[in-house]
Design an enzyme around this catalytic site. Structure first.
Site, PDB file in Angstrom:
ATOM      1  NE  ARG A 286      -0.007   2.165  -6.252  1.00  0.00           N
ATOM      2  CZ  ARG A 286      -0.982   1.916  -6.815  1.00  0.00           C
ATOM      3  NH1 ARG A 286      -1.131   2.420  -8.077  1.00  0.00           N
ATOM      4  NH2 ARG A 286      -2.331   1.260  -6.415  1.00  0.00           N
TER       5      ARG A 286
ATOM      6  CE1 TYR B 220      -1.531  -3.999  -8.279  1.00  0.00           C
ATOM      7  CE2 TYR B 220      -0.568  -2.076  -7.938  1.00  0.00           C
ATOM      8  CZ  TYR B 220      -0.896  -3.349  -7.595  1.00  0.00           C
ATOM      9  OH  TYR B 220      -0.763  -3.877  -6.115  1.00  0.00           O
TER      10      TYR B 220
ATOM     11  N   GLY C 137       0.684  -1.303  -0.092  1.00  0.00           N
ATOM     12  CA  GLY C 137       0.237   0.025   0.191  1.00  0.00           C
ATOM     13  C   GLY C 137       0.900   1.346  -0.106  1.00  0.00           C
TER      14      GLY C 137
ATOM     15  CB  CYS D 243     -14.961   0.489 -30.019  1.00  0.00           C
ATOM     16  SG  CYS D 243     -14.258  -0.079 -31.634  1.00  0.00           S
TER      17      CYS D 243
ATOM     18  CD  GLU E 182       1.205  -8.767   1.970  1.00  0.00           C
ATOM     19  OE1 GLU E 182       0.111  -8.515   1.546  1.00  0.00           O
ATOM     20  OE2 GLU E 182       0.895  -9.769   2.875  1.00  0.00           O
ATOM     21  N   PRO E 183       4.969  -4.728  -0.478  1.00  0.00           N
ATOM     22  CG  PRO E 183       6.996  -4.087  -0.964  1.00  0.00           C
ATOM     23  CD  PRO E 183       6.348  -4.998  -0.020  1.00  0.00           C
TER      24      PRO E 183
ATOM     25  NE  ARG F  41      -2.769   2.077 -11.384  1.00  0.00           N
ATOM     26  CZ  ARG F  41      -2.901   3.715 -10.977  1.00  0.00           C
ATOM     27  NH1 ARG F  41      -2.344   4.363 -11.879  1.00  0.00           N
ATOM     28  NH2 ARG F  41      -3.088   3.562  -9.753  1.00  0.00           N
TER      29      ARG F  41
HETATM   30  N1  LLP Z   1      -0.888  -7.066  -0.176  1.00  0.00           N
HETATM   31  C1  LLP Z   1      -2.096  -7.320  -0.798  1.00  0.00           C
HETATM   32  C2  LLP Z   1      -3.070  -8.264   0.321  1.00  0.00           C
HETATM   33  C3  LLP Z   1      -2.953  -6.649  -1.687  1.00  0.00           C
HETATM   34  O1  LLP Z   1      -3.971  -6.808  -1.776  1.00  0.00           O
HETATM   35  C4  LLP Z   1      -2.215  -5.823  -2.359  1.00  0.00           C
HETATM   36  C5  LLP Z   1      -3.016  -5.039  -3.452  1.00  0.00           C
HETATM   37  C6  LLP Z   1      -0.832  -5.579  -2.136  1.00  0.00           C
HETATM   38  C7  LLP Z   1      -0.119  -6.201  -1.025  1.00  0.00           C
HETATM   39  C8  LLP Z   1       0.099  -4.497  -2.725  1.00  0.00           C
HETATM   40  O2  LLP Z   1      -0.368  -3.167  -2.838  1.00  0.00           O
HETATM   41  P1  LLP Z   1       0.608  -2.195  -3.376  1.00  0.00           P
HETATM   42  O3  LLP Z   1       1.754  -2.045  -2.397  1.00  0.00           O
HETATM   43  O4  LLP Z   1       0.892  -2.250  -4.754  1.00  0.00           O
HETATM   44  O5  LLP Z   1      -0.174  -0.828  -3.070  1.00  0.00           O
HETATM   45  N2  LLP Z   1      -5.022  -2.127  -9.396  1.00  0.00           N
HETATM   46  C9  LLP Z   1      -4.767  -1.051  -8.310  1.00  0.00           C
HETATM   47  C10 LLP Z   1      -4.191  -1.419  -7.420  1.00  0.00           C
HETATM   48  C11 LLP Z   1      -4.829  -2.525  -6.445  1.00  0.00           C
HETATM   49  C12 LLP Z   1      -3.975  -3.242  -5.518  1.00  0.00           C
HETATM   50  C13 LLP Z   1      -4.592  -4.612  -4.676  1.00  0.00           C
HETATM   51  N3  LLP Z   1      -4.033  -5.098  -3.867  1.00  0.00           N
HETATM   52  C14 LLP Z   1      -4.082   0.110  -9.248  1.00  0.00           C
HETATM   53  O6  LLP Z   1      -3.944   0.244 -10.473  1.00  0.00           O
HETATM   54  O7  LLP Z   1      -3.911   1.119  -8.626  1.00  0.00           O
END
Ligand code: LLP
Length: 398
Positions: free
Chosen positions: A261, A354, A224, A325, A258-259, A297
């Protein structure tokens, strides 16, 4: 980076990832937890290219997976099974079975019925399943509602009281071993205080569990961490890590995060060629060869991705749109760019997370090629999808 040369060598649309930049992001996060036991489990869903996963494994990362497909990708790329975790709100019996057979570190359980399934399957396999429970701390991540997951109205995890009940059940089971506690409140979080708030809530629960002789070894704070797309505040990793450590209040556990992004988002770009410009009355459109099937996105979240032109000139307002389209098929709206013509190159920034992983074959468009840049050299890491690739699973049934 010579985008023009890359576009000529590999054609467009093309995803390009800077593997050295990825390494520096990983190392920065890892060292923020210096002197503490930590495991950075890269969230495969952000970008699951095999070569990128291998790069992460070489750096020492673990992997956070949400399907057996992602687990298999990670293992194929060289992940160590004891560094793989399996999250996700709905896991099938077959997936749970294969995850257990692969001896991964732990399964993040998201509900009571799922705990029963995991227990039953572990019993069938004569195994003890290592689990953690995803707690929903009911904290507002203050992000886009589609990527917010830590409120009770979201489908993820269980409330604190249910979690307690589940931990007690797991403790008394011959086939479950509760070793972790997990939360993940959302994605693209730039106000880190909400993650710290969740960490404090979950840390209190962990202390209570320890008092019940449930020995939690892994404190998993999810992913996150937000990145800069436009004018967001850069997250301060020191404050992030210190906030989590303070929340733990001396409890001796391995911190898991769990990064997705944060590691890959700013390290990738999407290169696209201009097809042509068109005007509907005064409205200017630049039609490019990348579309919502390549980068969803902007269409899905109205997400902002900076777009730069390799050419200079007097700028005026335009929408950047793809050939699909749908009126929702745009990469940017109302941005200022110089007049453009066929074959001019545009670069869509911060598309490493993503981007490709959410791409599709909509409108029977082959997915883009992917290229890695490492130590100053470029290499193909996924070839462009051909028409033959797209129809491969259908053509024998004609
Ligand atoms: N851990 C869990 C349980 C998750 O559900 C997610 C993302 C992550 C880790 C990684 O999150 P991050 O560090 O990448 O924020 N498609 C959307 C983002 C969906 C994220 C879903 N879960 C976008 O393009 O913004």
């Amino acid at each position: 980076m010579d985008y023009l040369q890359l576009s000529q060598k590999y054609q467009t649309p093309l995803y390009v990832y800077d593997f050295d930049y990825i390494a520096s992001r990983y190392n920065a996060l890892k060292s923020a937890f210096n002197a503490r036991k930590s495991l950075i489990c890269y969230a495969v869903k952000a970008n699951s290219n095999l070569s990128l996963l291998r790069h992460m494994a070489t750096l020492g990362a673990g992997f956070d997976c949400v399907s057996i497909g992602e687990i298999k990708r990670a293992l194929l790329a060289g992940a160590k099974p004891y560094q793989v975790i399996f999250s996700g709100v709905g896991k099938s019996d077959a997936e749970i079975k294969e995850a257990l057979q692969n001896e991964i570190l732990m399964i993040n359980v998201e509900g009571e019925s799922e705990l029963d399934r995991v227990e039953m399957i572990a019993k069938m396999l004569v195994k003890k399943a290592r689990i953690s429970i995803r707690v929903n701390p009911d904290v507002d991540a203050k992000t886009h509602p589609y990527i917010s997951t830590g409120l009770n109205k979201n489908k993820f995890g269980v409330d604190i009281n249910t979690a307690k009940k589940m931990y007690l059940k797991a403790k008394n089971s011959n086939h479950l071993e509760p070793i972790g506690i997990h939360f993940h409140i959302g994605s693209q979080i730039t106000e880190i205080s909400s993650i710290i708030e969740a960490a404090n809530i979950v840390s209190v629960l962990m202390r209570e569990l320890k008092a019940l002789e449930i020995d939690i070894k892994f404190f998993d704070v999810g992913g996150g961490i937000g990145i800069v797309y436009k004018d967001e505040n850069e997250v301060n990793l020191y404050e992030y890590a210190q906030g989590i450590l303070a929340a733990l209040g001396g409890q001796d556990v391995t911190i898991v995060c769990e990064p997705g992004r944060y590691i890959v988002g700013n390290c990738g770009t999407l290169i696209t060629s201009v097809l042509y410009e068109k005007f509907n009355k005064d409205k200017r459109f630049v039609v490019v060869d990348a579309a919502m099937n390549d980068l969803l996105r902007p269409s899905l979240y109205e997400a902002h991705h900076e777009i730069i032109s390799l050419k200079d000139g007097e700028k005026s307002n335009c929408d950047i749109v793809g050939p699909i389209c749908e009126s929702g098929d745009f990469l940017a709206k109302d941005i200022k760019l110089p007049r453009l013509q066929n074959s001019d190159i545009l670069v869509v920034k911060s598309a490493g997370a993503y981007g490709f992983s959410m791409s599709s074959n909509y409108n029977t468009r082959g997915r883009a090629a992917e290229v890695a840049i490492q130590n100053g050299t470029d290499r193909l890491i996924r070839r462009r999808e051909s028409f033959e690739d797209i129809i491969a699973l259908e053509k024998d049934y004609l």
